[in-house]
Design an enzyme around this catalytic site. Sequence first.
Site, PDB file in Angstrom:
ATOM      1  N   GLU A   1      -8.250  -4.694   5.621  1.00  0.00           N
ATOM      2  CA  GLU A   1      -8.147  -4.452   4.178  1.00  0.00           C
ATOM      3  C   GLU A   1      -7.027  -5.277   3.564  1.00  0.00           C
ATOM      4  O   GLU A   1      -7.146  -5.776   2.441  1.00  0.00           O
ATOM      5  CB  GLU A   1      -7.918  -2.964   3.918  1.00  0.00           C
ATOM      6  CG  GLU A   1      -9.115  -2.127   4.323  1.00  0.00           C
ATOM      7  CD  GLU A   1      -8.810  -0.654   4.452  1.00  0.00           C
ATOM      8  OE1 GLU A   1      -8.900   0.044   3.447  1.00  0.00           O
ATOM      9  OE2 GLU A   1      -8.482  -0.199   5.563  1.00  0.00           O
TER      10      GLU A   1
ATOM     11  N   ASN B   1       0.871  -1.170   0.000  1.00  0.00           N
ATOM     12  CA  ASN B   1       0.000   0.000   0.000  1.00  0.00           C
ATOM     13  C   ASN B   1       0.911   1.224   0.000  1.00  0.00           C
ATOM     14  O   ASN B   1       1.368   1.665   1.047  1.00  0.00           O
ATOM     15  CB  ASN B   1      -0.901  -0.042   1.243  1.00  0.00           C
ATOM     16  CG  ASN B   1      -1.783   1.183   1.365  1.00  0.00           C
ATOM     17  OD1 ASN B   1      -1.708   2.100   0.546  1.00  0.00           O
ATOM     18  ND2 ASN B   1      -2.618   1.208   2.387  1.00  0.00           N
TER      19      ASN B   1
ATOM     20  N   HIS C   1     -12.653   3.680   0.271  1.00  0.00           N
ATOM     21  CA  HIS C   1     -12.660   2.699   1.376  1.00  0.00           C
ATOM     22  C   HIS C   1     -13.414   1.431   0.969  1.00  0.00           C
ATOM     23  O   HIS C   1     -13.912   0.692   1.818  1.00  0.00           O
ATOM     24  CB  HIS C   1     -13.351   3.252   2.646  1.00  0.00           C
ATOM     25  CG  HIS C   1     -12.598   4.344   3.335  1.00  0.00           C
ATOM     26  ND1 HIS C   1     -13.255   5.395   3.939  1.00  0.00           N
ATOM     27  CD2 HIS C   1     -11.291   4.541   3.551  1.00  0.00           C
ATOM     28  CE1 HIS C   1     -12.369   6.212   4.488  1.00  0.00           C
ATOM     29  NE2 HIS C   1     -11.159   5.702   4.265  1.00  0.00           N
TER      30      HIS C   1
ATOM     31  N   ARG D   1      -2.725  -2.054  -3.224  1.00  0.00           N
ATOM     32  CA  ARG D   1      -3.870  -1.165  -3.047  1.00  0.00           C
ATOM     33  C   ARG D   1      -3.735  -0.034  -4.063  1.00  0.00           C
ATOM     34  O   ARG D   1      -2.688   0.620  -4.136  1.00  0.00           O
ATOM     35  CB  ARG D   1      -3.878  -0.586  -1.641  1.00  0.00           C
ATOM     36  CG  ARG D   1      -4.994   0.404  -1.473  1.00  0.00           C
ATOM     37  CD  ARG D   1      -4.894   1.144  -0.175  1.00  0.00           C
ATOM     38  NE  ARG D   1      -6.035   2.045  -0.033  1.00  0.00           N
ATOM     39  CZ  ARG D   1      -6.014   3.153   0.680  1.00  0.00           C
ATOM     40  NH1 ARG D   1      -4.930   3.498   1.319  1.00  0.00           N
ATOM     41  NH2 ARG D   1      -7.069   3.901   0.770  1.00  0.00           N
TER      42      ARG D   1
ATOM     43  N   ARG E   1     -10.192  16.491   7.352  1.00  0.00           N
ATOM     44  CA  ARG E   1     -11.037  16.862   6.209  1.00  0.00           C
ATOM     45  C   ARG E   1     -12.412  17.308   6.700  1.00  0.00           C
ATOM     46  O   ARG E   1     -12.973  16.706   7.615  1.00  0.00           O
ATOM     47  CB  ARG E   1     -11.214  15.677   5.253  1.00  0.00           C
ATOM     48  CG  ARG E   1      -9.997  15.419   4.387  1.00  0.00           C
ATOM     49  CD  ARG E   1     -10.158  14.149   3.568  1.00  0.00           C
ATOM     50  NE  ARG E   1      -9.150  13.181   3.938  1.00  0.00           N
ATOM     51  CZ  ARG E   1      -9.234  11.872   3.688  1.00  0.00           C
ATOM     52  NH1 ARG E   1     -10.295  11.376   3.072  1.00  0.00           N
ATOM     53  NH2 ARG E   1      -8.265  11.068   4.060  1.00  0.00           N
TER      54      ARG E   1
END
Length: 392
Positions: free
Chosen positions: A379, A7, A174, A85, A235
């Site tokens: 994940e 990733n 996601h 990923r 964010r």
Amino acid sequence: MNILVLNCGSSSAKFAVIDATTGDERVSGIAQRLNSGEASLDWKLDGHKHTRALPGAGHDRCLRAAVEVLGELGLLAGLAGVGHRVVHGGSRFSASIRITPEVVSEVEACIPLGPLHNPPNLLGISIAHELFPALPQVAVFDTAFHQTMPPRAYTYAVPHAWLEEHEVRRYGFHGTSHRFVAEAAVAALGLDPTDHALVTAHLGNGASATAVRDGRSVDTTMGLTPLEGLVMGTRSGSVDPAIIGHMARALDVAPTQILDALNKQSGLLGVSGLSNDLRTLEEAAGRGHARARLAIDVFSYVLAKAIAALVVPLGRLDAVVFTGGIGENSSLVRAQVLTQLAFLGLDLDAEANARCVRGVSGRITTSTRPQAVVVPTNEELLIARDTAALIS
Ligand code: AMP
């Protein structure tokens, strides 16, 4: 079957070797602060942490150092493939795919949609290809799971030419986590794989919620980019877009600087003025810090509203699934959210809610239909499983 999972982000690269058959993690690590004097490689083996300083190292040197570590651990010989990923697959990818030169070109074509994420993802693919020319490689996209959204969910009410000519639409992110926890919840709760209605809430530094009907994403809170939707660490989530022009004029700066502030100085950090880290805010709120309290309240309120809105495309609600660092650990946020959603028939079980932290999964409501559950995400395991399935 041992799979190397990579990733690669802009300033860090995570790696793990996972037995896709048993789910066992053989080793996992992270190269951090890439291209700085403090660059280092940290890895965890049998619960023990190790570190190697690599001052000034970028992706290439750090990934080579990670491969050296795998060699020292005797994990290279048994590798069957590499799973990557990849953040933005645009509308081009609706599932994981074995990487070919054509796939690389398509991922490159998605760079305008994911300018911060796709270039480091591609760099990881090219370095892994160089290091393991004989191993099959697979791309697993954050966006792919959401490609099942219908047009009414992914279409923004903007000039249609923006969609047709510039690919402006909701993509959602996601996806790997939402898919993993949805599948795990369906299995754990004994729901019908062909008839269920879930809202999955992935709540970490980035946060999004997804409506999952019968194994398919039918709507999600993130949009063209991961800025839209829920309140996150730094964010803002959804705001009136007119704020950008208003604040650019007020501060006499370029609109891109306001956008940057919405990405990096907003969310929990912006409201609290203290931290993007929920743990820090919970401690501060406990000591009476008013804006830390407000940040947690805004986070929970926006999330509760989003979950209720996602029941619309589902038509009914079987379960809300909490995951991610906050979803798996903050009984405070979960309690605030569920209390506001009591009208849906979600009755908080305070004792179970307090118990489900640090990897403990389970139901946190006394109600069973609908119910709320905590399901730890993984994940990397899903990337390893997809890779194994595509290469065998
Ligand atoms: P992630 O991005 O999934 O690693 O999640 C990071 C977020 O989870 C941060 O805001 C952490 O403060 C939060 N988090 C992790 N552990 C806890 C905890 N025990 N209580 C509250 N928040 C936590």
